[in-house]
Design an enzyme around this catalytic site. Sequence first.
Site, mmCIF file in Angstrom:
data_model
loop_
_atom_site.group_PDB
_atom_site.id
_atom_site.type_symbol
_atom_site.label_atom_id
_atom_site.label_comp_id
_atom_site.label_asym_id
_atom_site.label_seq_id
_atom_site.Cartn_x
_atom_site.Cartn_y
_atom_site.Cartn_z
ATOM 1 N N GLY A 1 -6.765 -4.989 -1.862
ATOM 2 C CA GLY A 1 -8.142 -4.820 -2.293
ATOM 3 C C GLY A 1 -8.873 -3.888 -1.354
ATOM 4 O O GLY A 1 -8.917 -4.112 -0.158
ATOM 5 N N HIS A 2 -9.393 -2.791 -1.881
ATOM 6 C CA HIS A 2 -10.267 -1.941 -1.076
ATOM 7 C C HIS A 2 -11.686 -2.459 -1.244
ATOM 8 O O HIS A 2 -12.117 -2.716 -2.363
ATOM 9 C CB HIS A 2 -10.244 -0.500 -1.576
ATOM 10 N N GLN B 1 -1.951 -0.408 1.646
ATOM 11 C CA GLN B 1 -1.259 -1.001 2.812
ATOM 12 C C GLN B 1 -1.226 -0.012 3.983
ATOM 13 O O GLN B 1 -2.188 0.710 4.183
ATOM 14 C CB GLN B 1 0.158 -1.478 2.446
ATOM 15 N N ASP C 1 -5.275 -2.644 5.739
ATOM 16 C CA ASP C 1 -6.652 -3.129 5.966
ATOM 17 C C ASP C 1 -7.396 -2.311 7.020
ATOM 18 O O ASP C 1 -8.259 -2.829 7.719
ATOM 19 C CB ASP C 1 -6.668 -4.610 6.393
ATOM 20 N N LYS D 1 -9.432 1.981 4.748
ATOM 21 C CA LYS D 1 -9.132 3.228 4.025
ATOM 22 C C LYS D 1 -10.111 3.469 2.899
ATOM 23 O O LYS D 1 -10.507 4.587 2.626
ATOM 24 C CB LYS D 1 -7.712 3.179 3.439
HETATM 25 P P1 GDP Z 1 -8.519 -1.033 3.269
HETATM 26 O O1 GDP Z 1 -7.617 -1.845 2.454
HETATM 27 O O2 GDP Z 1 -7.798 -0.231 4.307
HETATM 28 O O3 GDP Z 1 -9.523 -0.215 2.496
HETATM 29 O O4 GDP Z 1 -9.368 -2.063 4.111
HETATM 30 P P2 GDP Z 1 -10.467 -3.036 3.581
HETATM 31 O O5 GDP Z 1 -10.990 -2.683 2.273
HETATM 32 O O6 GDP Z 1 -9.952 -4.422 3.821
HETATM 33 O O7 GDP Z 1 -11.634 -2.694 4.567
HETATM 34 C C1 GDP Z 1 -11.820 -3.363 5.702
HETATM 35 C C2 GDP Z 1 -13.204 -3.915 5.803
HETATM 36 O O8 GDP Z 1 -13.842 -3.249 6.862
HETATM 37 C C3 GDP Z 1 -14.163 -3.747 4.640
HETATM 38 O O9 GDP Z 1 -14.969 -4.910 4.544
HETATM 39 C C4 GDP Z 1 -15.025 -2.550 5.019
HETATM 40 O O10 GDP Z 1 -16.310 -2.550 4.466
HETATM 41 C C5 GDP Z 1 -15.100 -2.734 6.482
HETATM 42 N N1 GDP Z 1 -15.294 -1.511 7.244
HETATM 43 C C6 GDP Z 1 -14.774 -0.285 7.007
HETATM 44 N N2 GDP Z 1 -15.121 0.561 7.982
HETATM 45 C C7 GDP Z 1 -15.873 -0.149 8.865
HETATM 46 C C8 GDP Z 1 -16.512 0.158 10.111
HETATM 47 O O11 GDP Z 1 -16.461 1.280 10.614
HETATM 48 N N3 GDP Z 1 -17.168 -0.884 10.735
HETATM 49 C C9 GDP Z 1 -17.232 -2.135 10.235
HETATM 50 N N4 GDP Z 1 -17.882 -3.088 10.915
HETATM 51 N N5 GDP Z 1 -16.661 -2.456 9.060
HETATM 52 C C10 GDP Z 1 -15.985 -1.478 8.389
#
Ligand code: GDP
Length: 423
Positions: free
Chosen positions: A43-44, A226, A16, A19
Amino acid sequence: MRHVPSTVIVGAQWGDEGKGKIVDLLAAESDLVCRYQGGPNAGHTIVVDGATYKIRSVPSGIIQGKASAIGAGCVVDPAVLIGELDELERRGHPTAGLVFVSGNAHLIMPWHVALDGARERKLGDLQIGTTRRGIGPAYADKATRIGIRVQDLLDPKILREKIGLAVGEKNVWLERVYELEPLDDAEVLEQALIHAERLTPYIADTSLLVDRALRDGEHVLFEGAQGTLLDLDHGTYPFVTSSSPIAAGAAVSFGIGPQRIDEVIGVAKAYVTRVGEGPFPSEIQGPDQERVRELGGEFGTVTGRERRCGWLDLVALRFAVRVNGITKLALTKLDVLSAFAAIPVCVRYRLPDGTETEDFPAHQSDFHHCSPVWETLPGWECVLDGDALPEAAQAYVRFVEDALGVPVTLVGTGQGREAVLAF
Ligand code: GDP
């Protein structure tokens, strides 16, 4: 950003890390985007022009019309994948001739989903906290050599045989161990044949695909799901996933030599989150935990589960740099820390014997019983909306770089795709 033929993007914490957004950004410069492990639990979330995409199986590069491959190291739930392909098509993103699924990837079958849920329910307090999508059981069957692979969809005779065999065995578990209804093999086969028809055009030799792309000088991006500390071999076992998110997993999954990977970008939040059970030395104590959770929107993309929040843990991040061979870091969600006047960072662990270490403990008991040694950095307490970071935020980033010996080349300053600063 310097162009290199092949780059791996890896989660440097417990997943999370954001990525999806970084992959999305780098996909713009890539010709082929490859997902190398995991199943449809991770979920991305990608926000493009106000539209939110929650992508679970197909690499997120597809949003930009990039060729996208799912490697042999992944497990695929055919119904979920088909749903995603349909949804992408409906929203104007073509998938035919752009999405490729390795014939060697394993299928998540109905018994995997049923057994995953049943096992977690039975474990009660001892549950691992899986997403109950059958991913772990599918990987387990792969290791015991009774899995059903994507390429089995191409041959109805083999498919019938394998399903018949599996249902016979899995029904014993379902009925006798978990006291659930048995599965009907004819029904399972009928569904699988429908899936086969829809998925056949997407099945490909993804090793050859990547090999050719690299020989032709194309840019290939590998995205992991992950994160490092959830790696089956190197993570915080047993609170881990059932595959290999670390960067080397990309070479394994796509059947290319490890020397063909040029760059490894670790994605880390400016703080840390962890879902479910297990030790978490830098977990925030007190009301700031809730504040970070709310400000960062730290709830599971697919499950909605609350994530535990901690301050940045440089010991764990140093470990991630080591086991992945991280060459660059992307530090996401720095904006979430804008609300704090002072920001603690975990710089060392204090072990039960009183000694302190900068290196991640190899022994689980040391990790379970260690406590964080903090250094507190000044906050910046203003919105990060310019082309440059305020002085205190720059100092925070420099502190991370100096501690790890790796440059931070991307900083996330907000949710939107454009809210990234590149250095
Ligand atoms: P992943 O599985 O690593 O892709 O993580 P997620 O999809 O759960 O992404 C994490 C959340 O953080 C998503 O809602 C993104 O839109 C959000 N997000 C990503 N980068 C940033 C950032 O720099 N700032 C903020 N506030 N939110 C972010």
